[in-house]
Each structure stands twice: as structure tokens, then as C-alpha cells.
Scaffold this active site. Structure first.
Site, PDB file in Angstrom:
ATOM      1  N   CYS A  64      -6.364   4.914   5.082  1.00 35.77           N
ATOM      2  CA  CYS A  64      -6.783   3.510   4.924  1.00 35.77           C
ATOM      3  C   CYS A  64      -8.243   3.300   5.315  1.00 35.77           C
ATOM      4  CB  CYS A  64      -5.962   2.602   5.830  1.00 35.77           C
ATOM      5  SG  CYS A  64      -4.199   2.727   5.653  1.00 35.77           S
TER       6      CYS A  64
ATOM      7  N   HIS B 228       0.826  -1.212   0.000  1.00 41.19           N
ATOM      8  CA  HIS B 228       0.000   0.000   0.000  1.00 41.19           C
ATOM      9  C   HIS B 228       0.860   1.262   0.000  1.00 41.19           C
ATOM     10  CE1 HIS B 228      -3.228  -2.735   1.969  1.00 41.19           C
ATOM     11  NE2 HIS B 228      -2.958  -3.057   0.725  1.00 41.19           N
TER      12      HIS B 228
HETATM   13  O1  DAV Z   1       3.966   1.346   6.338  1.00 42.77           O
HETATM   14  O2  DAV Z   1       3.088  -0.467   7.109  1.00 42.77           O
HETATM   15  C1  DAV Z   1       0.707   0.580   5.824  1.00 42.77           C
HETATM   16  C2  DAV Z   1      -0.377   0.765   4.805  1.00 42.77           C
HETATM   17  C3  DAV Z   1      -1.654   0.268   5.321  1.00 42.77           C
HETATM   18  N1  DAV Z   1      -2.722   0.372   4.341  1.00 42.77           N
HETATM   19  C4  DAV Z   1       3.108   0.455   6.288  1.00 42.77           C
HETATM   20  C5  DAV Z   1       2.052   0.521   5.221  1.00 42.77           C
END
Ligand code: DAV
Length: 385
Positions: free
Chosen positions: A364, A258
Site C-alpha cells: 500500500c 483493495h
Molecule cells: O484487509 O483490511 C487492506 C488494504 C489496504 N490497502 C484489509 C485490506
């Protein structure tokens, strides 16, 4: 309309539901906010295990999260929703399915599912269209069902709404690299692999999570990593023929899933980039050529994520832009708030840290339904698609 590019139909504000959102910053008027209800730590499976750090408190455990933590997560998500509503933004909420149900398809079995706190992972809104992503974890295969009551209603209410679903993937073992199953992989090894774009997902079939996509008007910037493969990006390219679709990757990230804790647009011409996950030079070109500024994001305020959380401390930069002058920042992320304040934005503090474990931060936990504005070309020097 002179400066407007005709990528499909442009939505104009009318009564009732209208689906339209072309970017991450135009004035937000209608949004989906997730729920923590019934959230599970899913059972082990290849892509998920690759994301859990070796020393994580989540290794080896799965099942429904505690009711206390779920209640607290829901309290914060409800308050976040109320804050948005007070600003005149319409908020819809998903209808959770029973995530304790196992999934069996002809190709795989998993003993439980995930949750529906992060709609951004599943739903990709581009103009008057919402696409349900393929997803890349088995435990998230049926997550779109939580949003179907909303999408069906939008479809009834907005005659221009295009409800699309990307081809459901098979998610057999052929989709995952067995090298990543070894629990003793060092962070150094991971960094080597991710810098070589050797990710846990293979190129067996198109895979993408919606949260790997940034919408910048006519340009879609998509992270190639654990949850989105090149075929997934190619699928998006063919599906949105009027857009330019750009694959990016961030070599400093040992667990690249993501894009929204890595690369965060705040307004046209301004992006924050995670200083530990810098966009490679050759990929910066399109931004520099159009005079976009890419700033290092401020450090997170915390040294470690909250308990039982999949995400990194960089949820600090997982902000939700309400309009080109107003940005929601998590309340405890004081350095990020300060940086955004100094850049001239109004900062809206939102308390959400105790909900991070359910699937992420402010970006998110939301998915756009309607933002004002049209599809514009912010990178006019690029070739036509
Ligand atoms: O930095 O752990 C988190 C993204 C969650 N949608 C990370 C990415």
C-alpha cells in the site's frame, strides 16, 4: 522481443526518469513511498463508515492523528525508503497537502481529508502510463495533488510517459447504498451482502481505487468490492484496450477494499490467497488453465490490527516484491516471512507495523514508477482482447 506482447510502448532503461511497470514482480528500480505527515482520521462519510468495523476504536472520532504517531510513522517510512535506496532503487516521496482543509464541491462537503501514506491506492502504473484513480471516498478526492509534483516531473523527464486521470466522480449520495449506513449491521449480514456482491458503492458512475488492481502483464485482475464498482472495471477495460481485464470478488471478506491483503502475486505462476477470502472456483479457472499455483497465505502474526487502523490483520500478506526472487515482508509478520522463505525467496525484513494505521502495509505504501521487463502474456490460452 518474441515473447513480448505489444501493449502500448515497452519501456527500455535509459537515463533519467522512465515510467514503465507491467506487473508486480519484475526488478523494481524506481518507486514512490508515502508519508504520514498530516494524516487524519477522516470525518464520517458513507463509504468509509462501511469499512470501519462495529467495535472499532475509530468509530465516532475524527481529526488529525497525534504528532507522536505521525513522527513514528514517518520514521518507519523514511527507513523503508533508505532500505530500498541501499538496494539501488530510486525513491520519490509525495508532497503532502494540508489534510485539515475541508472539501466542498457542487455535490458534497467533507470537513477534512485523509493523508498520503498509501500511494498504491491512488496511482495505477500500467506500462508507460500512470492513471490517477477516481477514488471512492470523499475525503480522498484531492489526494492526487500530493503526487502531482512527481507526475509533472516524470512528464517533463520522460517523453513517453502518459499521465492520465480517470474522470472525477461526483460522489453524491447516489453512489452509496443507504443500507450500509446502519451501524448495527452484523458481520454475518455483511458476509451475506458481500457474497451477493451487494457492496456499499452503487453503479451510479465509474468508481475505482488503484489498489484494487493487480497487474499481471497483459492481464489486469480487478477486485469488485466497496471501493471499485463494475463501471469502474468497465472504465479500465475501455481505457486499456490491449489488456484483458478480469473482475474478481472474494466472498469471505466482510469489508472488501483493495486486493492487496487478499490476493498477492509473488512471481509469474505463483499467488498467495487469503484463506478467509478465497477466490471463487469459477474465477480460479484462468489461473489453473495456465498452471498458476494459488497458495493459502500464512496466518497473520497478530490477533488484531494496531490502534486506529482501518486495515485488517491481513496486512501480513501486503508484501512488496523487489524482483522474482526477493520479497519485502513486515518484520513482525513472522509466519508470512517463513512461508515466503520456504518458497525459495530471499526475505527482506522491513519494520512498518506502527505505520499501518496511516493506510496499510508495504505494498500500500508504495507505487511503482519503473520495473524492468516488458508486457508479457502469462495466460496465453485466454482469448485475445
Ligand atoms: O484487509 O483490511 C487492506 C488494504 C489496504 N490497502 C484489509 C485490506
Amino acid at each position: 522481443m518474441e515473447d513480448t506482447v505489444n501493449c502500448h510502448a515497452n519501456g527500455d532503461a535509459v537515463q533519467g526518469t522512465v515510467v514503465s511497470s507491467w506487473n508486480e514482480w519484475d526488478p523494481l528500480k524506481h518507486v514512490i513511498v508515502g508519508r504520514a505527515t498530516g494524516s487524519h482520521i477522516p470525518p464520517p462519510e458513507p463509504a468509509l463508515d462501511a469499512k470501519v468495523p462495529e467495535d472499532s476504536d475509530m468509530r465516532g472520532m475524527w481529526g488529525q492523528r497525534t504528532q507522536d504517531s505521525i513522527d513514528r510513522g514517518n520514521e518507519l517510512l523514511d527507513r523503508f525508503s533508505a532500505q530500498l535506496e541501499q538496494r539501488g532503487i530510486k525513491v520519490d516521496r509525495p508532497i503532502p497537502i494540508d489534510f485539515s482543509q475541508p472539501i466542498t464541491t457542487p455535490d458534497f462537503h467533507t470537513d477534512a481529508q485523509f493523508g498520503c501514506m498509501p500511494p498504491r491506492d491512488v496511482l495505477l502504473t500500467v506500462g508507460n502510463e500512470i492513471v490517477e484513480a477516481t477514488m471512492s471516498y470523499r475525503c480522498r478526492w484531492f489526494e492526487y495533488l500530493c503526487y502531482r509534483p512527481l507526475l509533472q516531473r516524470y512528464w517533463e523527464e520522460d517523453p513517453n510517459f502518459r499521465h492520465e486521470a480517470a474522470p472525477k466522480p461526483r460522489l453524491t449520495d447516489a453512489d452509496y447504498r443507504p443500507d450500509y449506513l446502519d451501524v448495527r449491521i452484523s458481520v454475518q449480514q455483511r458476509l451475506e451482502w458481500t457474497s451477493q456482491k451487494y457492496f456499499v458503492t452503487t453503479e451510479h458512475e465509474p468508481l475505482f481505487d488503484a489498489a484494487d488492481v493487480l497487474r499481471l502483464g497483459r492481464d489486469l485482475v480487478v477486485q469488485h468490492g466497496f471501493t471499485t464498482n463494475l463501471k469502474g472495471i468497465e472504465w479500465l477495460r475501455r481505457h486499456f484496450p490491449d489488456h484483458r481485464v478480469h473482475a474478481v470478488n472474494f466472498p469471505g471478506d466482510p469489508y472488501p477494499i483493495h486486493i492487496d491483503a487478499t490476493f498477492t502475486p509473488l512471481r509469474p505462476g505463483l499467488l498467495l490467497n487469503n484463506p478467509q477470502r478465497r477466490l471463487p472456483d469459477e474465477q480460479r479457472q484462468m489461473f489453473e488453465d495456465s498452471d498458476w499455483q494459488i497458495l493459502d497465505a500464512a496466518q497473520p502474526a497478530h490477533n488484531s490490527p494496531p490502534p486506529l487502523c482501518y486495515s485488517s490483520t491481513w496486512l501480513s500478506m501486503n508484501v512488496l516484491v523487489l524482483d522474482p526472487k526477493t520479497v519485502c515482508v513486515e518484520k513482525t509478520e513472522v509466519y508470512q516471512a517463513d512461508q515466503i522463505d520456504k518458497l525459495g525467496f530471499e526475505v527482506v525484513e522491513v519494520e512498518l507495523r506502527d505505520a499501518y494505521a496511516f493506510g496499510g502495509g508495504l505494498h500500500c505504501s508504495t507505487a511503482d514508477v519503473y520495473r524492468e521487463g516488458h508486457c508479457e502474456d502469462y495466460f496465453p490460452h485466454l482469448e485475445d482482447c
